[in-house]
Design a protein around this motif. Sequence first.
Motif: not given
Length: 260
Positions: A105-122
């Motif tokens: 699963e190469i996407e687990t090495f995406s640099s973007c994932l660390k920006y996933f927020p704690e609060k998500v509404q949608s």
Amino acid sequence: MRILLVGVGNMGRKYLTKITELGHTPILCDTDPAKRVNGFSFYCHVEEVKEQVDAAIVAIEPSQHVKVSKPLLEMGLPVLLEKPPALNYREFQEIEPYTHLYISEIETFSSCLKYFPEKVQSLSIERLGRSKGYVSPLWDLAWHDLYLLQLFFENIRITQVKTGEVWEINGEADRIPLSLKVAWEHPAPSRKWIINEGELILDLAKEEVWVKGELLHSEPRDKLKLMIQAFLKDELDQKSRERAKRNLSLLEEAESLLRT
């Protein structure tokens, strides 16, 4: 290290490039002798390989994943298996107990994932691919995002699947509305997570993060190379089998929705 690469098709060639870039020795195996590559040992069947190998990467048609990878696992070789690792949960159980099995699963090495927020509404996800896969857009494309969602959510549920030029998968992630659109051979390829009505966008293709229309982060990286590196150093996520097992259950549930 000497790496047995089973499958020298489209994805296999990408693996081959990265293995050689990392300075390792690939040993190739493919049932099609026309896929022989000059300069590398080549076999048509795994059982013909008599050379010493340190690890194996299996990148062939998913229907053959379990059959081909199981003997390698029984030999004690660490195996990196392309997704989906099987075409149903029951079949995957034949190899799931092996702790030296890792699911790609190469996407687990995406640099973007660390920006996933704690609060998500949608959460709305687009995975619109350039090429055609092996099984269906559900199995070949939705797989990635369902896997990644497990990094952030405990309970993922699919409630509706619509087929067409673009497949639409709707459901919930910890009761948060979830929409996932996937397609093969799309004229406008896209791999984006659109969070909170577009306030935050994680572009997994460009490795960019956008907040309210402004670029916050950009870090292009060779995710395939990073994954192979981690695999060969025994640093891959030990929970990849567990997440793959959950993915298989989710996809089987989604297919059952298509039949009703």
